[in-house]
Design a protein around this motif. Structure first.
Motif, PDB file in Angstrom:
ATOM      1  N   VAL A   1       0.865  -1.184   0.000  1.00 24.61           N
ATOM      2  CA  VAL A   1       0.000   0.000   0.000  1.00 24.61           C
ATOM      3  C   VAL A   1       0.899   1.230   0.000  1.00 24.61           C
ATOM      4  O   VAL A   1       1.638   1.475   0.975  1.00 24.61           O
ATOM      5  N   ALA A   2       0.859   1.984  -1.076  1.00 20.72           N
ATOM      6  CA  ALA A   2       1.667   3.212  -1.171  1.00 20.72           C
ATOM      7  C   ALA A   2       0.918   4.391  -0.563  1.00 20.72           C
ATOM      8  O   ALA A   2      -0.306   4.373  -0.440  1.00 20.72           O
ATOM      9  N   ASP A   3       1.676   5.415  -0.167  1.00 21.89           N
ATOM     10  CA  ASP A   3       1.135   6.681   0.342  1.00 21.89           C
ATOM     11  C   ASP A   3       0.360   6.505   1.643  1.00 21.89           C
ATOM     12  O   ASP A   3      -0.546   7.290   1.944  1.00 21.89           O
ATOM     13  N   ALA A   4       0.675   5.464   2.413  1.00 16.66           N
ATOM     14  CA  ALA A   4       0.085   5.338   3.749  1.00 16.66           C
ATOM     15  C   ALA A   4       0.866   6.230   4.708  1.00 16.66           C
ATOM     16  O   ALA A   4       2.102   6.298   4.665  1.00 16.66           O
ATOM     17  N   THR A   5       0.153   6.933   5.572  1.00 14.09           N
ATOM     18  CA  THR A   5       0.772   7.894   6.493  1.00 14.09           C
ATOM     19  C   THR A   5       1.042   7.220   7.827  1.00 14.09           C
ATOM     20  O   THR A   5       0.152   6.573   8.408  1.00 14.09           O
ATOM     21  N   ILE A   6       2.275   7.409   8.340  1.00 17.50           N
ATOM     22  CA  ILE A   6       2.684   6.835   9.621  1.00 17.50           C
ATOM     23  C   ILE A   6       2.867   7.976  10.614  1.00 17.50           C
ATOM     24  O   ILE A   6       3.529   8.978  10.316  1.00 17.50           O
ATOM     25  N   SER A   7       2.282   7.849  11.777  1.00 18.29           N
ATOM     26  CA  SER A   7       2.472   8.836  12.841  1.00 18.29           C
ATOM     27  C   SER A   7       2.473   8.108  14.167  1.00 18.29           C
ATOM     28  O   SER A   7       1.862   7.042  14.314  1.00 18.29           O
ATOM     29  N   GLY A   8       3.234   8.663  15.136  1.00 18.44           N
ATOM     30  CA  GLY A   8       3.293   7.995  16.420  1.00 18.44           C
ATOM     31  C   GLY A   8       3.982   8.834  17.465  1.00 18.44           C
ATOM     32  O   GLY A   8       4.368   9.990  17.235  1.00 18.44           O
TER      33      GLY A   8
ATOM     34  N   GLY B   1       6.170   9.310   8.806  1.00 18.15           N
ATOM     35  CA  GLY B   1       6.683   8.878   7.514  1.00 18.15           C
ATOM     36  C   GLY B   1       5.537   8.534   6.579  1.00 18.15           C
ATOM     37  O   GLY B   1       4.362   8.493   6.970  1.00 18.15           O
ATOM     38  N   THR B   2       5.896   8.289   5.311  1.00 24.90           N
ATOM     39  CA  THR B   2       4.919   7.916   4.282  1.00 24.90           C
ATOM     40  C   THR B   2       5.489   6.760   3.474  1.00 24.90           C
ATOM     41  O   THR B   2       6.662   6.799   3.073  1.00 24.90           O
ATOM     42  N   THR B   3       4.691   5.753   3.226  1.00 31.80           N
ATOM     43  CA  THR B   3       5.182   4.575   2.507  1.00 31.80           C
ATOM     44  C   THR B   3       5.425   4.900   1.037  1.00 31.80           C
ATOM     45  O   THR B   3       4.730   5.728   0.428  1.00 31.80           O
ATOM     46  N   ASP B   4       6.419   4.221   0.451  1.00 31.89           N
ATOM     47  CA  ASP B   4       6.725   4.409  -0.958  1.00 31.89           C
ATOM     48  C   ASP B   4       5.887   3.450  -1.806  1.00 31.89           C
ATOM     49  O   ASP B   4       4.973   2.796  -1.305  1.00 31.89           O
ATOM     50  N   ARG B   5       6.202   3.335  -3.096  1.00 35.46           N
ATOM     51  CA  ARG B   5       5.402   2.504  -3.998  1.00 35.46           C
ATOM     52  C   ARG B   5       5.466   1.034  -3.615  1.00 35.46           C
ATOM     53  O   ARG B   5       4.601   0.244  -4.011  1.00 35.46           O
ATOM     54  N   ASN B   6       6.483   0.633  -2.846  1.00 34.19           N
ATOM     55  CA  ASN B   6       6.588  -0.736  -2.371  1.00 34.19           C
ATOM     56  C   ASN B   6       5.947  -0.927  -1.010  1.00 34.19           C
ATOM     57  O   ASN B   6       6.077  -2.002  -0.402  1.00 34.19           O
ATOM     58  N   GLY B   7       5.271   0.105  -0.523  1.00 30.57           N
ATOM     59  CA  GLY B   7       4.615   0.017   0.774  1.00 30.57           C
ATOM     60  C   GLY B   7       5.559   0.111   1.945  1.00 30.57           C
ATOM     61  O   GLY B   7       5.173  -0.186   3.071  1.00 30.57           O
TER      62      GLY B   7
END
Length: 959
Positions: A597-604, A610-616
């Motif tokens: 899943v690309a473009d998933a937003t990570i926060s914590g 961070g944001t995932t790349d095309r490889n998730g």
């Protein structure tokens, strides 16, 4: 074994033909009760409760959200509460309640007190059927059929069930269920007198008031080992009847033929044939085939059936109750791999409880039996019965009562104390936690070995006795004291606390969880930080560092730009654990297909983002004050997920996101008319969906509706895929699927096929020919016009084809071919009517009727386009037979009316021309259309006698 039986039962009753109950809300489809919930909006749970007073606790529940369209299926063999075994459910009274979804929804009661059969029957495919004597005195031969008890429910022990054996779906014979659903018996005389024409297999279709309740009712012929040779067993072989046999072993020069072979208990002996693939044909004197296996499709002998038996203390064998009534006339007894085998003269019958008592035969020590039975040779594996539990007490008493208990308890403890004492002599300092765990593990292994040695040297049973638990307690204590003794001894050695001068520091480097596997540099300094020393390289996470002086030192570790915590050590506490935080690579994937899943937003916490790349994937920096952290993963097409990430070397955690989904319903029409089997393409139509998901191709139901589908949210293009070359114009619509509500897509395909000028001219020409049939100077044209109306109906249908595009959906018929076939049939029919109406007898009759008042009587039937298209896809030979049968039926009607009328030539001549049309037709669409028209002409002939104006003309006297 219990799990296997349950699985077999579930498979055996999983499929059965659909049958309808008296109530449209409930249907039986094999072992499934099908509940129609179409009148309930958003149904969630369906409850079917049996309200019979015999067992009011039985109820079934099903999740309606997983329904098939508007119906919910409930397996009658798997109730939510209560027991269906031993309860009579052949005509159960049920109440059906549906709970709609929503917190404040009110339950809807669909039925109250409706009768519906809830029983089921399943054959056991691992045990053979056989023919034997009936249990009652002077009873005829009986067919014994083992049942799968897990799939046979709702029929009490000893009760009967109705059985259809000729395919009529009505009861021909009755059978009796025995052994709590483990066996079915059927009278053989009834079977042989009621079985239908097809006798290659016996179909025992167990029925209920709503149809059959068995999945696989076939009992087929079998090759069995019987006596000294091979035999073919068939449930429909009758004693006293002779059979023609032609059999051979495939691939071998071995053949057996007979013209008057007789059978016994359903067996046909095949002398000189080996137990390999066999080609065989068996037929009766009248030519009825009972078995027909060719070289390409032979029947095989798969060895004797295998069953289990338990040997009781009294020497009797106990079998499954499905074998009750099976006669045994000999056995080969096997005593295991080294014991050889002997023959036992056993002549008895397995009792109703599955018990077989061999007379004067000792089976103690027997491991296997090869039984000679009415079901052929049967292999039985024997297990000894009897109780257990006295071995422990006997063994304990045999070696001195309390002595074995003390031995198994104290020996492991002594081993642990001894090992700990030996280590304490060479240990100079207190063991750290890792050393203690290692010592405990070594102590556990040696203590366990010591316990096993005690059991090996003394006759003590380990498993199933109290000594086992006593020994395990000793092992645990022995393992615990192994590291305790060196710790206590080292802590009491003089000089350990009062260390002075340079000393060695034990440094452990971790990533927060495990030892740090890469190369790190460990730095040490005085607390004031003024003295500088060269760092020490550490590999593998552990190192002993010689510090140059006394007092307190600070140590820390570096790996690249990452730095560990700072710890202090001194001679009294020389151990330090240094933790280097490391980054973690997180991968986010789809929970359904595992795709990234690309473009998933990570926060914590601690500023992790961070944001995932095309490889998730995304690389996360560790927090400064923690080795793990809780993060939240979000994406506009997926549900949010929370994950705790551990920051350690080579950490690659994976987070699965659940799709946010919605519902899609739809319908397809052709020129506004609902039609089934329209191919539909569901095309992802936004950037995210197009990159992730494939196009889905489905078809509408018979009513033109598209079943509700669950799809990832987003925009879709719904389009029909009716081919342009078939005369359809592609249509599409765009819908957006959201989490709330249900998206609806309605597409209407346009039928673009039209009649060309040649076909229109042909229709006009045929209409002129039809009108000329009823026109004749000085003669009455009422009857010719009546027959001509059949052709007019055909021409009306041909002209309506451009407006009937829905009729061609899902068919292979071409509109042009269909119209050409209708027009060709119309031309031939017009000629046939003209010939029939211009015979001398008919001309004279119509002249005699010239003074009668004119009457406009038309044939009441219609030339149906849909029926014609169905016939175009059917067997033309079957249509010819249908015309022949209708011709003969109309012939009988004409003969019956002959005495009432003065003249029947208008009926007789038209009847004969109708048959001649079909008989002279070739093949292809035109022949099908002519055959269908012949049926309609015969229908018009039959209807001729129902119209008063036409009958009045048939009563005129010509002369």
């Amino acid at each position: 074994m219990a799990v296997s039986l349950v699985l077999v039962g579930l498979v055996a009753v999983g499929f059965a033909p659909g049958v309808a109950s008296a109530d449209d809300t409930l249907e039986r489809d094999g072992t499934d009760l099908v509940v129609n919930v179409s009148e309930v909006e958003d149904p969630e749970t369906v409850t079917v409760a049996v309200t019979d007073p015999a067992d009011p606790e039985i109820s079934y529940e099903a999740n309606a959200t997983r329904s098939d369209g508007n119906t919910v299926r409930i397996d009658v063999t798997d109730p939510a509460s209560g027991s269906v075994n031993g309860t009579d459910l052949r005509d159960a009274t049920v109440t059906v309640t549906v709970d709609p979804s929503g917190d404040n929804a009110t339950a809807v009661q669909l039925t109250n007190g409706t009768s519906v059969p809830l029983h089921a029957v399943a054959f056991a495919d691992d045990r053979p059927a056989w023919i034997g004597e009936g249990e009652a005195e002077n009873a005829s031969d009986t067919l014994y059929v083992p049942l799968d008890a897990a799939g046979t429910v709702g029929v009490p022990d000893g009760d009967t069930v109705d059985i259809d054996v000729d395919g009529s779906e009505t009861a021909n014979v009755t059978g009796t269920v025995h052994g709590d659903g483990e066996q079915l018996t059927v009278d053989r005389d009834e079977l042989l007198s009621e079985v239908g024409d097809s006798r290659e297999t016996l179909d025992l279709r167990v029925l209920s008031s709503a149809g059959r309740v068995i999945d696989e009712p076939e009992i087929e012929p079998e090759l069995r080992s019987r006596g000294d040779g091979l035999a073919l067993w068939h449930p429909l072989f009758a004693s006293g009847e002779t059979y023609t046999v032609d059999a051979s072993t495939v691939g071998e020069d071995a053949r057996y033929t007979a013209t008057a072979a007789e059978t016994d208990e359903g067996y046909l002996e095949l002398s000189r044939l080996s137990a390999n693939d066999t080609a065989i044909r068996v037929s009766t004197a009248d030519g009825t085939t009972l078995a027909n296996y060719t070289d390409d499709d032979p029947i095989a002998y798969s060895g004797p059936p295998e069953v289990d038996a338990e040997l009781s203390d009294d020497g009797a064998l106990r079998f499954d109750r499905s074998l009750a009534g099976l006669s045994v006339d000999g056995a080969v007894v096997g005593a295991g791999d080294e014991g050889g085998s002997t023959y036992a003269n056993i002549e008895s019958k397995i009792g109703s409880e599955g018990r077989l008592t061999p007379e004067e035969t000792d089976l103690s020590g027997a491991k296997t039996l090869l039984l000679s039975t009415a079901a052929g040779d049967v292999a039985a594996s024997i297990e000894s019965g009897g109780g257990s539990g006295s071995a422990a007490a006997g063994s304990v008493g045999a070696i001195g009562g309390i002595l074995p208990i003390l031995a198994v308890l104290l020996v492991p403890i002594v081993v642990g104390l001894g090992l700990g004492g030996i280590i304490s002599q060479v240990q100079n300092d207190v063991p750290d936690i890792v050393s203690k765990l290692i010592l405990g593990g070594v102590g556990l292994a040696l203590a366990l070995l010591a316990l096993l040695a005690v059991h090996a040297l003394a006759p003590i049973t380990i498993l199933g006795t109290a000594l086992q638990w006593v020994g395990l307690v000793g092992v645990v204590i022995g393992a615990a004291v192994t590291p305790v003794v060196p710790t206590v001894v080292a802590s009491r050695k003089p000089g350990v606390v009062a260390a002075s001068g340079p000393f060695a520091a034990k440094v452990t480097v971790t990533d927060g969880s495990d030892l740090f596997r890469g190369d790190v540099s460990v730095h040490y300094r005085k607390p004031d930080g003024r003295d500088r020393y060269d760092p020490v390289s550490v590999r593998g996470g552990r190192e002993t560092i010689q510090l140059p002086g006394t007092g307190t030192w600070e140590v820390y570790a570096r790996h690249g730009s990452a730095r560990s915590n700072v710890e202090t050590v001194d001679a009294n506490d020389p151990a330090a654990t240094l933790t280097i935080p490391v980054e973690a690579t997180l991968t986010v994937v789809d929970a359904v297909d595992g795709e990234p899943v690309a473009d998933a937003t990570i926060s914590g916490e601690a500023g992790i983002s961070g944001t995932t790349d095309r490889n998730g994937a995304v690389t996360l920096d560790p927090p400064e004050d923690a080795t793990d952290a809780e993060i939240e993963v979000s994406h506009d097409r997926y549900a949010d997920a929370t994950e705790r990430v551990r920051f350690r070397q080579n950490a690659s955690p994976t987070v699965e996101l659940d799709r946010r989904t919605g519902r899609l319903r739809g319908s397809a029409t052709v020129d506004g008319t609902a039609v089934g089997a329209v191919p539909i393409r569901i095309v992802p139509d936004d950037e995210f969906l197009s990159d992730r998901f494939e196009v889905e191709t489905v078809s509408t139901n018979a009513d033109g509706t598209l079943e509700e589908r669950t799809l990832p949210i987003g925009q879709y293009r719904v389009e029909t895929t009716l081919a342009d070359g078939d005369g359809y114009e592609k249509t599409e619509t765009t819908v957006t699927v959201r989490e709330s509500g249900t998206a609806r897509a309605e597409v209407d395909a346009r039928f673009t096929w039209r009649l060309d000028a040649d076909r229109r001219d042909r229709i006009d020409r045929i209409r002129r020919d039809v009108r000329s049939v009823s026109e004749g100077g000085g003669r009455d044209g009422t009857i010719p016009r009546y027959y001509a109306s059949v052709v007019e109906s055909m021409l009306d249908v041909a002209e309506s084809v451009p407006d009937a595009g829905h009729e061609f959906v899902g068919r292979e018929a071409d509109p042009g071919d269909a119209v050409d076939g209708i027009l060709a049939a119309a031309e031939r029919t017009t000629d046939a009517i003209a010939e029939a109406m211009t015979t001398k007898r008919n001309v004279d009759l119509f002249a005699a009727c010239a003074d009668m008042p004119d009457a406009d009587v038309r044939w009441s039937g219609t030339f149906d386009l849909a029926e014609l298209l169905d016939r175009l896809e059917a067997d033309s030979g079957a249509q010819r037979r249908e015309v022949k049968q209708r011709y003969e039926a109309v012939d009988g009607l004409i003969e019956d009316r002959r005495g009432e009328l003065s003249e029947i030539a208008p009926a007789r001549e038209m009847q004969q021309r109708a048959w001649e049309l079909t008989r002279e037709a070739d093949r292809g669409p035109e022949a099908v259309a002519i055959g269908y028209t012949s049926l309609l002409l015969l229908d018009a002939v039959e209807e001729l006698f129902e119209h008063d104006a036409l009958r009045e003309r048939l009563t005129r006297t010509v002369f």
